[in-house]
Design a protein around this motif. Structure first.
Motif, mmCIF file in Angstrom:
data_model
loop_
_atom_site.group_PDB
_atom_site.id
_atom_site.type_symbol
_atom_site.label_atom_id
_atom_site.label_comp_id
_atom_site.label_asym_id
_atom_site.label_seq_id
_atom_site.Cartn_x
_atom_site.Cartn_y
_atom_site.Cartn_z
ATOM 1 N N GLU A 1 38.956 -49.524 -9.371
ATOM 2 C CA GLU A 1 38.152 -50.739 -9.503
ATOM 3 C C GLU A 1 38.012 -51.184 -10.957
ATOM 4 N N GLU A 2 38.087 -50.246 -11.912
ATOM 5 C CA GLU A 2 37.970 -50.647 -13.312
ATOM 6 C C GLU A 2 39.291 -51.149 -13.885
ATOM 7 N N ASN A 3 40.367 -51.051 -13.094
ATOM 8 C CA ASN A 3 41.674 -51.500 -13.567
ATOM 9 C C ASN A 3 41.821 -53.007 -13.324
ATOM 10 N N ARG A 4 40.993 -53.790 -14.027
ATOM 11 C CA ARG A 4 40.969 -55.235 -13.817
ATOM 12 C C ARG A 4 42.308 -55.906 -14.088
ATOM 13 N N PRO A 5 43.084 -55.497 -15.086
ATOM 14 C CA PRO A 5 44.369 -56.171 -15.282
ATOM 15 C C PRO A 5 45.270 -56.112 -14.042
ATOM 16 N N MET A 6 45.328 -54.931 -13.386
ATOM 17 C CA MET A 6 46.171 -54.815 -12.199
ATOM 18 C C MET A 6 45.544 -55.525 -11.013
ATOM 19 N N LEU A 7 44.219 -55.450 -10.879
ATOM 20 C CA LEU A 7 43.559 -56.156 -9.787
ATOM 21 C C LEU A 7 43.673 -57.663 -9.958
ATOM 22 N N ASP A 8 43.638 -58.139 -11.187
ATOM 23 C CA ASP A 8 43.820 -59.571 -11.430
ATOM 24 C C ASP A 8 45.190 -60.026 -10.939
ATOM 25 N N ILE A 9 46.203 -59.211 -11.196
ATOM 26 C CA ILE A 9 47.553 -59.536 -10.712
ATOM 27 C C ILE A 9 47.561 -59.568 -9.195
ATOM 28 N N ASN A 10 47.007 -58.515 -8.584
ATOM 29 C CA ASN A 10 46.991 -58.441 -7.119
ATOM 30 C C ASN A 10 46.308 -59.653 -6.505
ATOM 31 N N GLU A 11 45.148 -59.984 -7.019
ATOM 32 C CA GLU A 11 44.383 -61.090 -6.457
ATOM 33 C C GLU A 11 45.127 -62.414 -6.618
ATOM 34 N N ALA A 12 45.773 -62.609 -7.754
ATOM 35 C CA ALA A 12 46.534 -63.840 -7.980
ATOM 36 C C ALA A 12 47.714 -63.952 -7.023
ATOM 37 N N LEU A 13 48.257 -62.807 -6.594
ATOM 38 C CA LEU A 13 49.411 -62.813 -5.690
ATOM 39 C C LEU A 13 49.007 -62.900 -4.225
ATOM 40 N N GLY A 14 47.714 -62.742 -3.924
ATOM 41 C CA GLY A 14 47.253 -62.871 -2.552
ATOM 42 C C GLY A 14 46.792 -61.596 -1.885
ATOM 43 N N PHE A 15 46.726 -60.481 -2.624
ATOM 44 C CA PHE A 15 46.202 -59.240 -2.048
ATOM 45 C C PHE A 15 44.712 -59.406 -1.746
ATOM 46 N N VAL A 16 44.267 -58.835 -0.624
ATOM 47 C CA VAL A 16 42.855 -58.877 -0.253
ATOM 48 C C VAL A 16 42.365 -57.455 0.014
ATOM 49 N N PRO A 17 41.117 -57.129 -0.360
ATOM 50 C CA PRO A 17 40.595 -55.775 -0.129
ATOM 51 C C PRO A 17 40.351 -55.505 1.349
ATOM 52 N N VAL A 18 40.706 -54.301 1.795
ATOM 53 C CA VAL A 18 40.501 -53.927 3.202
ATOM 54 C C VAL A 18 39.716 -52.631 3.355
ATOM 55 N N SER A 19 39.736 -51.769 2.349
ATOM 56 C CA SER A 19 38.946 -50.538 2.394
ATOM 57 C C SER A 19 38.822 -49.999 0.975
ATOM 58 N N TYR A 20 38.092 -48.883 0.860
ATOM 59 C CA TYR A 20 37.858 -48.291 -0.462
ATOM 60 C C TYR A 20 37.968 -46.782 -0.372
ATOM 61 N N ALA A 21 38.203 -46.162 -1.519
ATOM 62 C CA ALA A 21 38.272 -44.701 -1.585
ATOM 63 C C ALA A 21 37.376 -44.217 -2.719
ATOM 64 N N GLY A 22 36.683 -43.120 -2.472
ATOM 65 C CA GLY A 22 35.873 -42.488 -3.505
ATOM 66 C C GLY A 22 36.579 -41.260 -4.027
ATOM 67 N N ALA A 23 36.657 -41.131 -5.356
ATOM 68 C CA ALA A 23 37.273 -39.960 -5.991
ATOM 69 C C ALA A 23 36.165 -39.015 -6.434
ATOM 70 N N TRP A 24 36.198 -37.783 -5.912
ATOM 71 C CA TRP A 24 35.138 -36.803 -6.155
ATOM 72 C C TRP A 24 35.696 -35.602 -6.913
ATOM 73 N N GLN A 25 34.840 -35.007 -7.724
ATOM 74 C CA GLN A 25 35.274 -33.871 -8.530
ATOM 75 C C GLN A 25 34.131 -32.863 -8.719
ATOM 76 N N LYS A 26 34.526 -31.610 -8.767
ATOM 77 C CA LYS A 26 33.567 -30.537 -9.021
ATOM 78 C C LYS A 26 34.270 -29.462 -9.849
ATOM 79 N N LYS A 27 33.566 -28.931 -10.829
ATOM 80 C CA LYS A 27 34.109 -27.845 -11.643
ATOM 81 C C LYS A 27 33.418 -26.534 -11.253
ATOM 82 N N ILE A 28 34.221 -25.497 -11.040
ATOM 83 C CA ILE A 28 33.668 -24.220 -10.577
ATOM 84 C C ILE A 28 33.972 -23.126 -11.603
#
Length: 359
Positions: free
Chosen positions: A332-359
């Motif tokens: 979501e913070e990759n606005r340059p690539m998302l700007d390209i996608n949106e200009a070409l007609g890509f539309v959001p359909v779902s989302y993913a969460g990236a999780w991390q834990k250090k042990i």
């Protein structure tokens, strides 16, 4: 319901999905698609067992292991783990697969603990996983550490939080109608090519990668984990060479898959500095998946992302004309690539969460 009657055993990796011992691996593919369907209504986000098998058989670059949870002989969940094979690697990526019918039976927690113990045994101390989500429509949605994007809470995200995992990043899953008017792509490609100038030359091929391009392609593939926005996710740097590209090509084209690459060469040095990959399974009328897309950091600002995306999408209409749409994930913070996608007609359909834990 308790887990007293739960048994967890290793997942067998067969030589072929037609072999007598392939039933569990086939069930793995089916469960993966079921979970994607239940969580976001997009079963095609997951490849089939046939498409995954080659990656599980080849341990040269990444080791895949899995465990199956059974109750009374019935499969009620699985967990799979992937381990990069570089000597310095310290991360373990895992995927918890528990269908909705068993979501509240402590099965996911048992598999999570099993995965963590497996990672400890292998000397890994960074655990990473991704969760799928529909769009968030509530004020109490989860916000990642990057501050970009939001996702609704789910049973799996609550479990991860309870066990010390942090939401590091949100990725947007977008789709493009491949049968829409190609005029937008054609105009964007022409404008970007003119803007980039003669120092940049477009390349295109289908896997396997031509031998003359393998070294250059290896160099840009290695930068995906270092140059792509990843928040505080600690991805292991990867070691790439021509042989690794060749091995990857075999895995990616297994089971009748087709992969097309669009790239850009920086003429003064001969380096490949941007690329985009599109993949489809043996069913050429299925969903197309965009795999890696990257512009090397020092070459950003020249519209190379637009060039590789548009060139590949236009060529793809000839290579896989029956495919209805292409699916891609971007931070979501990759606005340059998302700007390209949106200009070409890509539309959001779902989302993913990236999780991390250090042990």
């Amino acid at each position: 319901m308790t887990t007293a009657d739960l048994t967890i055993t290793p997942l067998t990796v067969p030589k072929s999905v037609d072999d007598a011992d392939a039933a569990d691996f086939i069930a793995f593919g089916e469960l993966n698609r079921l979970v994607c369907d239940e969580e976001v209504g997009l079963p095609d986000l997951s490849p089939t067992a046939s498409q995954m098998l080659a990656s599980w058989q080849d341990e040269s670059d990444s080791l895949h292991v899995g465990y199956i949870a059974r109750r009374g002989g019935d499969i009620v969940g699985m967990v799979t783990l992937a381990y990069a094979q570089e000597e310095h690697a310290k991360a373990a990526e895992f995927d918890l697969l528990v269908p909705a019918a068993h979501a509240h039976e402590c099965i996911a927690e048992s598999l999570l603990l099993y995965a963590e113990e497996d990672a400890r045994r292998r000397g890994r101390d960074v655990l990473q996983t991704w969760t799928l989500h529909r769009p968030a429509h509530t004020e109490d949605a989860l916000v990642p550490k990057t501050g970009w994007g939001r996702i609704p809470s789910t049973a799996l995200s609550q479990l991860l939080e309870a066990h010390g995992y942090g939401l590091e990043q949100v990725e947007r899953n977008s789709e493009l109608d491949l049968h829409a008017d190609p005029g937008i792509l054609e105009r964007a490609l022409a404008e970007a090519t003119a803007f980039a100038g003669r120092d940049y030359c477009a390349l295109a091929w289908e896997l396997p990668t031509p031998p003359a391009l393998r070294d250059g392609y290896a160099a840009v593939l290695a930068r995906l984990v270092t140059d792509a926005p990843s928040g505080d996710m600690e991805f292991d740097e990867e070691t790439w060479d021509a042989d690794r590209v060749a091995r990857r090509d075999v895995r990616m084209t297994s089971a009748g898959q087709l992969v097309a690459v669009s790239a850009v060469e920086y003429v003064p040095t001969g380096e490949i500095v941007a690329y985009n990959e599109l993949l489809i399974g043996p069913d050429r009328a299925g969903v197309t998946h965009q795999f890696g897309t990257l512009v090397a950091t020092e070459h950003r600002g020249h519209r190379l992302g637009t060039i590789v995306k548009c060139a590949n999408l236009l060529r793809w209409r000839e290579l896989a004309p029956q495919s209805p749409r292409v699916s891609t994930f971007n931070a979501e913070e990759n606005r340059p690539m998302l700007d390209i996608n949106e200009a070409l007609g890509f539309v959001p359909v779902s989302y993913a969460g990236a999780w991390q834990k250090k042990i």
